[in-house]
Design a protein around this motif. Sequence first.
Motif, mmCIF file in Angstrom:
data_model
loop_
_atom_site.group_PDB
_atom_site.id
_atom_site.type_symbol
_atom_site.label_atom_id
_atom_site.label_comp_id
_atom_site.label_asym_id
_atom_site.label_seq_id
_atom_site.Cartn_x
_atom_site.Cartn_y
_atom_site.Cartn_z
ATOM 1 N N LEU A 1 116.878 -24.556 88.734
ATOM 2 C CA LEU A 1 115.892 -23.616 88.220
ATOM 3 C C LEU A 1 116.496 -22.819 87.065
ATOM 4 C CD1 LEU A 1 113.090 -22.248 88.583
ATOM 5 C CD2 LEU A 1 114.222 -20.610 90.093
ATOM 6 N N THR A 2 115.794 -22.777 85.941
ATOM 7 C CA THR A 2 116.253 -22.006 84.784
ATOM 8 C C THR A 2 115.690 -20.599 84.857
ATOM 9 O OG1 THR A 2 116.354 -24.006 83.412
ATOM 10 C CG2 THR A 2 116.253 -21.877 82.265
ATOM 11 N N ALA B 1 111.945 -19.130 84.843
ATOM 12 C CA ALA B 1 111.343 -18.260 85.851
ATOM 13 C C ALA B 1 111.682 -16.802 85.566
ATOM 14 C CB ALA B 1 111.843 -18.647 87.237
ATOM 15 N N LEU B 2 110.647 -15.962 85.531
ATOM 16 C CA LEU B 2 110.826 -14.513 85.453
ATOM 17 C C LEU B 2 110.904 -13.990 86.876
ATOM 18 C CD1 LEU B 2 108.413 -13.317 82.586
ATOM 19 C CD2 LEU B 2 110.896 -12.972 82.689
ATOM 20 N N MET B 3 112.093 -13.610 87.305
ATOM 21 C CA MET B 3 112.318 -13.252 88.702
ATOM 22 C C MET B 3 112.086 -11.759 88.954
ATOM 23 S SD MET B 3 113.091 -16.273 89.759
ATOM 24 C CE MET B 3 113.568 -15.886 91.445
ATOM 25 N N TYR B 4 111.309 -11.464 89.982
ATOM 26 C CA TYR B 4 111.098 -10.110 90.467
ATOM 27 C C TYR B 4 110.515 -9.185 89.393
ATOM 28 C CZ TYR B 4 113.986 -12.250 94.012
ATOM 29 O OH TYR B 4 114.483 -13.127 94.924
ATOM 30 N N VAL C 1 116.526 -4.172 78.604
ATOM 31 C CA VAL C 1 115.761 -4.814 79.671
ATOM 32 C C VAL C 1 116.658 -5.840 80.347
ATOM 33 C CG1 VAL C 1 113.736 -6.172 80.256
ATOM 34 C CG2 VAL C 1 113.599 -4.455 78.426
ATOM 35 N N GLY C 2 116.951 -5.605 81.609
ATOM 36 C CA GLY C 2 117.774 -6.538 82.381
ATOM 37 C C GLY C 2 116.909 -7.513 83.165
ATOM 38 N N PHE C 3 117.447 -8.713 83.395
ATOM 39 C CA PHE C 3 116.739 -9.763 84.141
ATOM 40 C C PHE C 3 117.481 -10.044 85.448
ATOM 41 C CE2 PHE C 3 115.790 -10.302 79.668
ATOM 42 C CZ PHE C 3 114.427 -10.543 79.645
ATOM 43 N N GLN C 4 116.701 -10.283 86.491
ATOM 44 C CA GLN C 4 117.284 -10.563 87.799
ATOM 45 C C GLN C 4 117.415 -12.066 88.027
ATOM 46 O OE1 GLN C 4 116.128 -8.003 91.153
ATOM 47 N NE2 GLN C 4 114.582 -7.076 89.797
ATOM 48 N N GLY C 5 118.365 -12.418 88.919
ATOM 49 C CA GLY C 5 118.609 -13.813 89.249
ATOM 50 C C GLY C 5 117.796 -14.281 90.432
ATOM 51 N N ARG C 6 118.303 -15.300 91.114
ATOM 52 C CA ARG C 6 117.564 -15.937 92.207
ATOM 53 C C ARG C 6 117.408 -15.039 93.424
ATOM 54 N NH1 ARG C 6 120.547 -20.066 89.826
ATOM 55 N NH2 ARG C 6 119.342 -21.917 89.225
ATOM 56 N N THR C 7 118.310 -14.086 93.590
ATOM 57 C CA THR C 7 118.211 -13.148 94.701
ATOM 58 C C THR C 7 117.982 -11.743 94.150
ATOM 59 O OG1 THR C 7 120.622 -12.898 94.711
ATOM 60 C CG2 THR C 7 119.681 -14.518 96.218
ATOM 61 N N PRO C 8 117.332 -10.875 94.906
ATOM 62 C CA PRO C 8 117.034 -9.524 94.406
ATOM 63 C C PRO C 8 118.288 -8.780 93.972
ATOM 64 C CG PRO C 8 115.815 -9.966 96.417
ATOM 65 C CD PRO C 8 116.760 -11.107 96.254
ATOM 66 N N ASN C 9 118.162 -8.085 92.837
ATOM 67 C CA ASN C 9 119.234 -7.254 92.284
ATOM 68 C C ASN C 9 120.460 -8.048 91.838
ATOM 69 O OD1 ASN C 9 117.719 -4.858 92.878
ATOM 70 N ND2 ASN C 9 118.407 -5.006 94.998
ATOM 71 N N SER C 10 120.320 -9.369 91.713
ATOM 72 C CA SER C 10 121.429 -10.161 91.198
ATOM 73 C C SER C 10 121.308 -10.296 89.682
ATOM 74 C CB SER C 10 121.438 -11.544 91.847
ATOM 75 O OG SER C 10 120.262 -12.270 91.521
ATOM 76 N N GLY D 1 120.722 -11.956 86.339
ATOM 77 C CA GLY D 1 120.019 -13.132 85.851
ATOM 78 C C GLY D 1 120.488 -13.620 84.497
ATOM 79 N N GLY D 2 121.478 -12.989 83.911
ATOM 80 C CA GLY D 2 121.979 -13.424 82.613
ATOM 81 C C GLY D 2 121.880 -12.326 81.571
ATOM 82 N N PRO D 3 122.017 -12.703 80.295
ATOM 83 C CA PRO D 3 121.999 -11.708 79.219
ATOM 84 C C PRO D 3 120.734 -10.860 79.219
ATOM 85 C CG PRO D 3 122.723 -13.835 78.397
ATOM 86 C CD PRO D 3 122.233 -14.071 79.781
ATOM 87 N N ALA D 4 120.898 -9.572 78.906
ATOM 88 C CA ALA D 4 119.765 -8.654 78.821
ATOM 89 C C ALA D 4 119.140 -8.742 77.430
ATOM 90 C CB ALA D 4 120.226 -7.233 79.118
#
Length: 240
Positions: free
Chosen positions: A101-102, A136-139, A196-205, A207-210
């Motif tokens: 998943l990207t 995927a835009l997570m959370y 703006v920060g991005f989250q990963g596959r789990t909450p508060n993880s 997700g990569g560059p902001a």
Amino acid sequence: MRTFRHARLLAATGVALSALTLTACQSGNGTRDEGAAQSGSPSATKDVSKPAPEKSPQQTGGNGGSAQSSGGSADPVKSARNDSGGKAGQGAQDDDGPQDLTICNGSNTRTTARPVSRPLNHMLLTVTNTGSKRCALMYYPVLRFDEMQWVPQAIEDTQPQAVTMLEPGGSGYAGVLLSAADGSGTGGDTGHKLVVGFQGRTPNSDGGPAAAPGLPAKGVHYDSALSVTYWQTDMEDALD
């Protein structure tokens, strides 16, 4: 007469020797050495030359014994599997979801931040997929104005039923409540820089560059009511 005396002398001597022998046997002090006979016997030699048996680790209470008594294991991998109820790391893999998943982040999207007139005191975040793969835009977005030391909370009742997926060229949205309309917010300030920060596959993880979208030159006002919606596929849902 002389012969008779000689016979009596021999008889007396014999009685004396018999008495002496009987006394020696009763007292144990005779000519026979009982101790020497015992020390020279096969059983006595065996007892003296045989080394004392070494005690096992379990008997001595050494390292081996303590490990056995405490139930420890010499295999840390096996212990980890037993503690987790299965193969180590399997639960984390299940929680992470598909490994191919990207995740949408600042490296494969473009983000804009635009204050809107309605609803009052709101700003719209728009994220557009600029990559060649669906992401995927997570959370929800993690916002930070300038040197802000706290993280705005998400509006929980805006959580969608499914993850917001962006096809190449597609966009996702999040609404930002900047300040309370009734003036009940506290700690008001003006932000001139937004991350703006991005989250990963789990909450508060992570997700990569902001992303760092531009803001109006005058900045945007916010207070303690600052909060965000979850990522949405529709603009109206983000601002509703």
